[in-house]
Design a protein around this motif. Structure first.
Motif, mmCIF file in Angstrom:
data_model
loop_
_atom_site.group_PDB
_atom_site.id
_atom_site.type_symbol
_atom_site.label_atom_id
_atom_site.label_comp_id
_atom_site.label_asym_id
_atom_site.label_seq_id
_atom_site.Cartn_x
_atom_site.Cartn_y
_atom_site.Cartn_z
ATOM 1 N N GLU A 1 0.905 -1.233 -0.068
ATOM 2 C CA GLU A 1 -0.068 0.126 -0.009
ATOM 3 C C GLU A 1 0.781 1.186 0.175
ATOM 4 O OE1 GLU A 1 -2.685 -0.246 3.421
ATOM 5 O OE2 GLU A 1 -4.413 -0.726 2.100
ATOM 6 N N GLY A 2 0.384 2.324 -0.863
ATOM 7 C CA GLY A 2 1.378 3.548 -0.917
ATOM 8 C C GLY A 2 2.376 3.689 -1.885
ATOM 9 N N ASP A 3 2.726 2.435 -2.249
ATOM 10 C CA ASP A 3 3.684 2.368 -3.402
ATOM 11 C C ASP A 3 3.578 3.027 -4.763
ATOM 12 O OD1 ASP A 3 5.688 0.850 -2.226
ATOM 13 O OD2 ASP A 3 5.161 -1.095 -3.156
ATOM 14 N N ILE A 4 4.418 3.650 -5.344
ATOM 15 C CA ILE A 4 4.069 3.802 -6.856
ATOM 16 C C ILE A 4 4.991 2.675 -7.524
ATOM 17 C CG2 ILE A 4 4.644 5.369 -8.864
ATOM 18 C CD1 ILE A 4 4.142 7.571 -6.930
ATOM 19 N N PHE A 5 4.655 1.594 -7.893
ATOM 20 C CA PHE A 5 5.337 0.336 -8.055
ATOM 21 C C PHE A 5 5.657 0.286 -9.522
ATOM 22 C CE2 PHE A 5 5.937 -4.258 -9.032
ATOM 23 C CZ PHE A 5 6.879 -4.540 -7.861
ATOM 24 N N VAL A 6 6.858 0.213 -10.000
ATOM 25 C CA VAL A 6 7.021 0.087 -11.551
ATOM 26 C C VAL A 6 7.372 -1.108 -11.888
ATOM 27 C CG1 VAL A 6 8.846 0.907 -13.170
ATOM 28 C CG2 VAL A 6 8.013 2.412 -11.291
ATOM 29 N N VAL A 7 6.864 -1.948 -12.800
ATOM 30 C CA VAL A 7 6.977 -3.037 -13.779
ATOM 31 C C VAL A 7 7.905 -2.416 -14.883
ATOM 32 C CG1 VAL A 7 6.163 -5.092 -14.768
ATOM 33 C CG2 VAL A 7 4.969 -4.032 -12.781
ATOM 34 N N MET A 8 9.247 -2.996 -15.251
ATOM 35 C CA MET A 8 10.000 -2.490 -15.879
ATOM 36 C C MET A 8 10.731 -3.782 -16.570
ATOM 37 S SD MET A 8 13.092 -0.774 -13.617
ATOM 38 C CE MET A 8 13.777 -1.842 -12.190
ATOM 39 N N GLY A 9 11.359 -3.483 -17.802
ATOM 40 C CA GLY A 9 11.849 -4.556 -18.398
ATOM 41 C C GLY A 9 12.105 -4.304 -20.037
ATOM 42 N N ASN B 1 -1.072 9.747 -5.879
ATOM 43 C CA ASN B 1 -0.466 8.689 -4.728
ATOM 44 C C ASN B 1 -0.199 9.613 -3.432
ATOM 45 O OD1 ASN B 1 2.407 7.823 -3.539
ATOM 46 N ND2 ASN B 1 1.381 6.073 -3.970
ATOM 47 N N LYS B 2 0.069 10.759 -3.361
ATOM 48 C CA LYS B 2 0.252 11.450 -1.880
ATOM 49 C C LYS B 2 -1.251 11.793 -1.598
ATOM 50 C CE LYS B 2 4.662 10.522 -1.901
ATOM 51 N NZ LYS B 2 5.356 9.657 -1.172
ATOM 52 N N GLU B 3 -1.987 12.466 -2.317
ATOM 53 C CA GLU B 3 -3.187 13.374 -1.937
ATOM 54 C C GLU B 3 -4.348 12.391 -1.976
ATOM 55 O OE1 GLU B 3 -3.688 16.912 -3.972
ATOM 56 O OE2 GLU B 3 -1.364 17.575 -3.793
ATOM 57 N N GLU B 4 -4.335 11.542 -2.765
ATOM 58 C CA GLU B 4 -5.592 10.623 -2.947
ATOM 59 C C GLU B 4 -5.410 9.258 -2.391
ATOM 60 O OE1 GLU B 4 -8.555 11.928 -4.202
ATOM 61 O OE2 GLU B 4 -7.312 13.585 -4.353
ATOM 62 N N GLY B 5 -4.369 8.913 -1.730
ATOM 63 C CA GLY B 5 -3.555 7.827 -1.227
ATOM 64 C C GLY B 5 -3.781 6.515 -1.976
ATOM 65 N N VAL B 6 -3.703 6.688 -3.461
ATOM 66 C CA VAL B 6 -4.073 5.583 -4.141
ATOM 67 C C VAL B 6 -2.667 4.942 -4.385
ATOM 68 C CG1 VAL B 6 -3.794 6.799 -6.363
ATOM 69 C CG2 VAL B 6 -4.938 4.686 -6.348
ATOM 70 N N THR B 7 -2.469 3.625 -4.426
ATOM 71 C CA THR B 7 -1.390 2.814 -4.702
ATOM 72 C C THR B 7 -1.405 2.723 -6.273
ATOM 73 O OG1 THR B 7 -1.587 1.184 -2.656
ATOM 74 C CG2 THR B 7 -0.163 0.442 -4.467
ATOM 75 N N VAL B 8 -0.073 2.952 -6.739
ATOM 76 C CA VAL B 8 -0.014 2.919 -8.263
ATOM 77 C C VAL B 8 0.858 1.819 -8.594
ATOM 78 C CG1 VAL B 8 0.763 4.126 -10.255
ATOM 79 C CG2 VAL B 8 -0.297 5.467 -8.218
ATOM 80 N N VAL B 9 0.456 1.016 -9.901
ATOM 81 C CA VAL B 9 1.167 0.024 -10.428
ATOM 82 C C VAL B 9 1.240 0.579 -12.188
ATOM 83 C CG1 VAL B 9 1.541 -2.301 -11.080
ATOM 84 C CG2 VAL B 9 0.374 -1.938 -8.917
#
Length: 248
Positions: free
Chosen positions: A30-38, A188-196
């Motif tokens: 929760e709270g990540d800005i999670f990057v899927v890369m490659g 992410n910061k203001e709305e509290g959404v986890t981002v993938v």
């Protein structure tokens, strides 16, 4: 540390007999800005399809807040998936509808709000992404960067816990790309959404990514997990080369 919102365990992805990736195991907090890369063809967008319930794994599990996504009955699975917002690479806006009508679609289908309430919420979501005043514009009347923002507004319509973005900066100029990164950080910061976020854009990866996984097309499995800056320092050679040069 924040609690895990998605947990991927021993995931194998195939198209018929063609192996895309195998043995993927990693959490998203929760709270990540999670990057899927490659690199190209490694299976980034295919992974997104598995995480948002569009494709069943060949084997392995996808847990959403400790619920095994593909072991649930269809009604329960759909209930959980409504807590997700998804914006695909093209934006996938209906060209015959205004931006407000596009954002209103899911509200009309999944809520009991009145027409006036739906209209107000749609306007709020467009304002959230910097499109106040463009409610009655059609997709063909706005720029590529604005279409991306409108797609995100639509994905945010139901106040999702997790927002999935597929190559949101693709085709954008550097200034528009940075503005979109700033929007993602704001949500992410203001709305509290986890981002993938699925991306290969190096500037975005380092600018916004708090955690990440690296998928390798050659070995067909993950070769790194952690923050992009940490992987740049301590990742395996293949991951470091990708993060230094943006290509393999």
């Amino acid at each position: 540390m924040n609690r895990v919102c998605l947990n991927i365990e021993n995931l194998t992805m195939k198209y018929e007999d063609k192996l895309i990736q195998e043995n993927l195991t990693f959490p998203i907090y929760e709270g990540d800005i999670f990057v899927v890369m490659g690199g190209s063809g490694c299976g980034k967008s295919t992974l997104l399809r598995h995480l948002v319930g569009l494709k069943r794994p060949s084997s392995g599990k996808v847990f959403i807040y400790n619920e095994s996504l593909w072991d649930l009955d269809e009604d329960k699975r759909q209930d959980i998936l409504r807590e997700f917002g998804v914006s695909f690479q093209s934006g996938a806006l209906w060209t015959s509808m205004t931006l407000k009508e596009n954002v209103s679609l899911s509200l009309e289908e999944y809520t009991n709000y009145s027409k006036n309430e739906i209209s107000e919420i749609a306007k709020q979501k467009l304002s959230l992404v910097g499109l106040s005043g463009f409610e009655d514009y059609y997709p063909f009347e706005i720029s590529g960067g604005m279409k991306k923002r409108a797609g995100i507004a639509r994905a945010m319509a139901l106040d999702p816990k997790v927002l999935f973005l597929d190559e949101p900066s693709a085709g954008l100029d550097p200034i528009s790309s940075k503005n979109l990164d700033d929007l993602i950080i704001k949500l992410n910061k203001e709305e509290g959404v986890t981002v993938v976020i699925i991306t290969h854009e190096l500037d975005s990866i380092f600018r916004i990514g708090t955690n990440s996984v690296f998928l390798d097309a050659e070995t067909k499995t993950m070769q790194g997990y952690g923050s992009p800056k940490e992987l740049l320092k301590n990742g395996c050679e293949k991951v470091r080369r990708f993060l230094q040069r943006g290509e393999l």
